[in-house]
Enzyme design. Structure first.
Site, PDB file in Angstrom:
ATOM      1  N   GLU A   1       0.825  -1.220   0.000  1.00  0.00           N
ATOM      2  CA  GLU A   1       0.000   0.000   0.000  1.00  0.00           C
ATOM      3  C   GLU A   1       0.856   1.265   0.000  1.00  0.00           C
ATOM      4  O   GLU A   1       0.575   2.219   0.726  1.00  0.00           O
ATOM      5  CB  GLU A   1      -0.989  -0.011   1.163  1.00  0.00           C
ATOM      6  CG  GLU A   1      -2.007  -1.132   0.989  1.00  0.00           C
ATOM      7  CD  GLU A   1      -3.258  -0.988   1.825  1.00  0.00           C
ATOM      8  OE1 GLU A   1      -3.569   0.109   2.265  1.00  0.00           O
ATOM      9  OE2 GLU A   1      -3.924  -2.015   2.020  1.00  0.00           O
TER      10      GLU A   1
HETATM   11  C1  LIG Z   1       1.951  -9.812   0.012  1.00  0.00           C
HETATM   12  C2  LIG Z   1       1.581  -8.681  -0.894  1.00  0.00           C
HETATM   13  C3  LIG Z   1       0.240  -8.318  -1.036  1.00  0.00           C
HETATM   14  C4  LIG Z   1      -0.128  -7.291  -1.924  1.00  0.00           C
HETATM   15  N1  LIG Z   1      -1.460  -6.999  -2.105  1.00  0.00           N
HETATM   16  C5  LIG Z   1      -1.816  -6.106  -3.078  1.00  0.00           C
HETATM   17  C6  LIG Z   1      -3.195  -5.886  -3.405  1.00  0.00           C
HETATM   18  O1  LIG Z   1      -4.089  -6.446  -2.788  1.00  0.00           O
HETATM   19  N2  LIG Z   1      -3.489  -5.043  -4.424  1.00  0.00           N
HETATM   20  C7  LIG Z   1      -2.524  -4.371  -5.134  1.00  0.00           C
HETATM   21  O2  LIG Z   1      -2.855  -3.623  -6.059  1.00  0.00           O
HETATM   22  N3  LIG Z   1      -1.201  -4.546  -4.821  1.00  0.00           N
HETATM   23  C8  LIG Z   1      -0.827  -5.386  -3.827  1.00  0.00           C
HETATM   24  N4  LIG Z   1       0.496  -5.589  -3.524  1.00  0.00           N
HETATM   25  C9  LIG Z   1       1.517  -4.834  -4.251  1.00  0.00           C
HETATM   26  C10 LIG Z   1       2.202  -3.770  -3.410  1.00  0.00           C
HETATM   27  O3  LIG Z   1       1.339  -2.693  -3.200  1.00  0.00           O
HETATM   28  C11 LIG Z   1       3.502  -3.394  -4.156  1.00  0.00           C
HETATM   29  O4  LIG Z   1       4.397  -4.490  -3.946  1.00  0.00           O
HETATM   30  C12 LIG Z   1       4.101  -2.105  -3.659  1.00  0.00           C
HETATM   31  O5  LIG Z   1       3.301  -1.010  -4.048  1.00  0.00           O
HETATM   32  C13 LIG Z   1       5.531  -1.901  -4.206  1.00  0.00           C
HETATM   33  O6  LIG Z   1       5.593  -2.109  -5.582  1.00  0.00           O
HETATM   34  P1  LIG Z   1       6.706  -3.100  -6.169  1.00  0.00           P
HETATM   35  O7  LIG Z   1       6.636  -4.368  -5.402  1.00  0.00           O
HETATM   36  O8  LIG Z   1       6.522  -3.176  -7.636  1.00  0.00           O
HETATM   37  O9  LIG Z   1       8.090  -2.435  -5.820  1.00  0.00           O
HETATM   38  P2  LIG Z   1       8.891  -1.340  -6.677  1.00  0.00           P
HETATM   39  O10 LIG Z   1       7.967  -0.287  -7.160  1.00  0.00           O
HETATM   40  O11 LIG Z   1       9.744  -2.031  -7.649  1.00  0.00           O
HETATM   41  O12 LIG Z   1       9.809  -0.714  -5.545  1.00  0.00           O
HETATM   42  C14 LIG Z   1      10.842  -1.457  -4.894  1.00  0.00           C
HETATM   43  C15 LIG Z   1      11.484  -0.591  -3.853  1.00  0.00           C
HETATM   44  O13 LIG Z   1      12.117   0.507  -4.483  1.00  0.00           O
HETATM   45  C16 LIG Z   1      12.063   1.645  -3.664  1.00  0.00           C
HETATM   46  N5  LIG Z   1      11.421   2.732  -4.413  1.00  0.00           N
HETATM   47  C17 LIG Z   1      10.515   2.651  -5.406  1.00  0.00           C
HETATM   48  N6  LIG Z   1      10.172   3.869  -5.839  1.00  0.00           N
HETATM   49  C18 LIG Z   1      10.873   4.754  -5.113  1.00  0.00           C
HETATM   50  C19 LIG Z   1      10.965   6.175  -5.062  1.00  0.00           C
HETATM   51  N7  LIG Z   1      10.210   6.963  -5.838  1.00  0.00           N
HETATM   52  N8  LIG Z   1      11.796   6.735  -4.169  1.00  0.00           N
HETATM   53  C20 LIG Z   1      12.543   5.979  -3.345  1.00  0.00           C
HETATM   54  N9  LIG Z   1      12.498   4.644  -3.341  1.00  0.00           N
HETATM   55  C21 LIG Z   1      11.667   4.029  -4.195  1.00  0.00           C
HETATM   56  C22 LIG Z   1      11.260   1.263  -2.407  1.00  0.00           C
HETATM   57  O14 LIG Z   1      12.180   0.921  -1.380  1.00  0.00           O
HETATM   58  C23 LIG Z   1      10.516   0.032  -2.854  1.00  0.00           C
HETATM   59  O15 LIG Z   1      10.253  -0.859  -1.769  1.00  0.00           O
HETATM   60  C24 LIG Z   1       0.872  -6.586  -2.629  1.00  0.00           C
HETATM   61  C25 LIG Z   1       2.228  -6.937  -2.455  1.00  0.00           C
HETATM   62  C26 LIG Z   1       2.576  -7.964  -1.615  1.00  0.00           C
HETATM   63  C27 LIG Z   1       4.035  -8.331  -1.479  1.00  0.00           C
END
Ligand SMILES: Cc1cc2nc3c(=O)[nH]c(=O)nc-3n(C[C@H](O)[C@H](O)[C@H](O)COP(=O)(O)OP(=O)(O)OC[C@H]3O[C@@H](n4cnc5c(N)ncnc54)[C@H](O)[C@@H]3O)c2cc1C
Length: 594
Positions: A413
């Site tokens: 989130e």
């Molecule tokens: C168990 C689980 C349940 C989930 N449930 C849902 C759901 O119900 N519905 C839904 O839509 N999504 C869901 N998600 C997705 C979740 O919201 C995303 O994993 C989250 O938003 C991060 O996106 P990403 O994993 O693609 O990481 P990325 O966007 O690749 O980011 C990786 C890391 O990079 C860093 N980063 C990224 N952007 C920036 C920035 N601008 N500045 C500084 N650092 C940055 C942060 O440290 C981040 O943790 C779920 C994820 C998990 C693991």
């Protein structure tokens, strides 16, 4: 304009359209950035109206009894499943439609009351609380907030009772933190009766068990070659809905079904659009505001469990002929967990009350709550883990599961880094715009009206920096804390102004500066919530002939530690190793430095 600047301008324009909807009442957090203490939003400490409190007490009693009898968090983790009997039971107690209006089969609870329910579940089992959040806080939220009467009538009764389950599907491979980059396409049919959806979603909680999913997809903007995100209600029985992976194996919250699915030429009737077409990102951000609020409640519950576990072990485990609770380094950890749990509850209650009281814009407060509570919970679990020593490492204790479960909180989130930057940038926008007004006029002093505007902005800015905001509390014991808080808000405002004047537009990319500003304002918000709660509890105790409250020490400690952290963050704005940090990272990443 080079490519990077053009991209930046596009991002700023997108954010402006999305986040700033015109004149609104000044919220608490935005007020802090302007040097104001908007006390009406935070004092007196909010209370659930007596009538609803009685109903809440009854529901909590029923919920506790049901969870005691039916929910085994270790089994949920081991079997990687929340039994259907538990889901049905939660539905019977009303948990799955807690805030849905009664006319649609819900319980009609406020956010404050709902947070108490989520705190209770979060205390016991993170898988179950995340499941409930995915269904109720975000899965059916767009329907609750943006659905038409017909849509609500059609979908909500079964979703509120738990006969059907919901999910919220935003994330894709290319749209994680960058949520605006949704690639799933929704093409209108020629006769305009439906949309044809194509694309994939991943990491979606409840995807494989949901009967209704709120799905974000990109629709054409009529009359232009642009596209914008729109929210749709999709059901898995629609032809072309393909579940690619129903339960992705994972580290924690193993009871939840986190899935990956594809939509291949799925025809979705236009009646299934939620909210205005093209405004899906606004819908998604608003939905997530609710999710972040109940995140705070779940973390509060888990922190209280940490405290209980820490007390039990510190009072029973003996080493060196003493129970562990006699050692100051153990006491320090327990005191900090108690202080943080107190603050997390206060912050959750006040944030939820902002929603209940109709503040239009609470996105900064919900973002701060999410970051603050998830970071503090991680610390709490780490501390209690340490107190348990080697025994924490084994699966017969709940701590290794709690640690695995808690790690998602800082990512889901909205990753905490993204939200931290968001808090600083959105907060600084108000004072930043005023400085821009002054600066632009100084550079082009041609129009009288411009001077008048610049003068007004300058006076407003200056006014905020010469006045220390007054914070009034009822309890004389808390005056010192209130004065300290006022002074720190003033110092924060001076520091924000200085940062804006020093760095100007490049501050948009200076995340190390943003982080300190965000951390400082988060602690100021947390300290305010604690002061407000502490004041209300002291007043209540005194009215009942007591001079103190059970959690007085925890509240005092939180305020002291919070003030110390704020001073530290502000000092680091001018005394830091940023250049060296960035040079090191750039050299390792093979990037050119400044
Ligand atoms: C168990 C689980 C349940 C989930 N449930 C849902 C759901 O119900 N519905 C839904 O839509 N999504 C869901 N998600 C997705 C979740 O919201 C995303 O994993 C989250 O938003 C991060 O996106 P990403 O994993 O693609 O990481 P990325 O966007 O690749 O980011 C990786 C890391 O990079 C860093 N980063 C990224 N952007 C920036 C920035 N601008 N500045 C500084 N650092 C940055 C942060 O440290 C981040 O943790 C779920 C994820 C998990 C693991």
């Amino acid at each position: 304009m080079n490519k990077l600047d053009a991209q930046r301008q596009k991002e700023i324009q997108q954010a402006e359209e999305l986040l700033f909807a015109g004149p609104q009442a000044l919220g608490f957090a935005k007020g802090l950035f302007q040097g104001h203490f908007v006390s009406d939003w935070v004092m007196p400490y909010p209370r659930i109206p007596a009538e609803q409190q009685a109903e809440l007490d009854g529901t909590l009693k029923e919920l506790r009894q049901f969870l005691d009898e039916s929910l085994d968090p270790a089994e949920v983790d081991r079997n990687e499943d929340i039994p259907r009997s538990v889901i049905d039971g939660l539905g019977r107690v009303g948990v799955l439609g807690m805030t849905a209006p009664k006319e649609y089969g819900g319980h009609g609870f406020s956010q404050m009351a709902n947070c108490k329910i989520l705190e209770e579940i979060g205390r016991r089992c993170a898988s179950t609380s995340v499941f409930v959040n995915a269904h109720h806080s975000i899965g059916i939220r767009a329907l609750l907030l943006f659905g038409t009467h017909e849509q609500k009538q059609r979908w909500l009764p079964k979703l509120s009772s738990g006969e059907q389950l919901g999910a919220f599907a935003l994330t894709e491979r290319e749209a994680g933190s960058d949520a605006a980059n949704v690639q799933m396409q929704a093409r209108p049919s020629e006769d305009g009766s439906h949309f044809i959806l194509n694309g994939e979603k991943r990491y979606i909680t409840n995807a494989a068990i949901a009967d209704v999913l709120t799905v974000m997809a990109r629709t054409p903007v009529p009359g232009s070659d642009k596209t914008a995100v729109t929210a749709f209600l999709v059901t898995p029985d629609m032809p072309g809905f393909e579940m690619i992976e129903a339960r992705m194996p994972k580290m924690g919250i193993r009871g939840t079904a986190t899935g990956r699915f594809a939509l291949r030429d799925v025809k979705v009737p236009k009646e299934n659009i939620l909210g205005p077409p093209g405004k899906g990102l606004k819908v998604a951000l608003t939905v997530l505001d609710f999710g972040r609020t109940t995140f705070g409640a779940c973390c509060t519950g888990a922190a209280k469990t940490c405290l209980q576990l820490a007390i039990e072990h510190a009072n029973t485990r003996k080493q060196f002929n003493k129970t562990l609770g006699n050692f100051h380094l153990v006491q320090k950890k327990i005191a900090r967990i108690a202080a943080d749990a107190y603050a997390m509850e206060a912050m959750t209650t006040i944030t939820a009350s902002l929603i209940d009281r109709g503040l239009e814009d609470y996105m900064l407060e919900t973002a701060m709550l999410k970051v603050f509570t998830t970071e503090r919970l991680w610390e709490c679990i780490n501390d209690v883990f340490q107190i348990y020593g080697g025994s924490a490492y084994f699966v017969d204790r709940p701590l290794e599961r709690m640690m695995r479960d808690a790690r998602i909180n800082q990512i889901g989130e909205g990753a905490n880094e993204v939200l931290t930057s968001f808090v600083a940038l959105v907060g600084m926008r108000g004072p930043g715009m005023e400085f821009k007004e002054i600066y632009d006029t100084m550079m082009k002093p041609t129009r009288e009206q411009g001077f008048a505007k610049a003068w007004a902005a300058g006076k407003h800015r200056l006014g905020a920096t010469v006045r220390v905001p007054e914070i009034s509390v009822h309890s004389s014991e808390l005056r010192w804390f209130a004065n300290q808080l006022g002074r720190l808000i003033w110092r924060f405002n001076v520091a924000v102004n200085r940062a804006l004047i020093t760095y100007r537009e490049p501050i948009l990319d200076m995340q190390l500066v943003q982080e300190r500003i965000a951390n400082a304002v988060m602690d100021l918000f947390a300290a305010t919530c604690v002061l407000s709660r502490h004041d209300a509890e002291l007043q209540f105790a005194q009215r009942n002939g007591n001079s103190s409250t059970p959690e007085r020490f925890a509240a005092d400690l939180f305020l002291r530690q919070s003030f110390r952290r704020v001073r530290h963050f502000l000092a680091e704005l001018t005394n830091n190793d940023d250049k060296s940090v960035l040079a090191t990272a750039n050299s390792i990443l093979g990037k050119p430095g400044d």
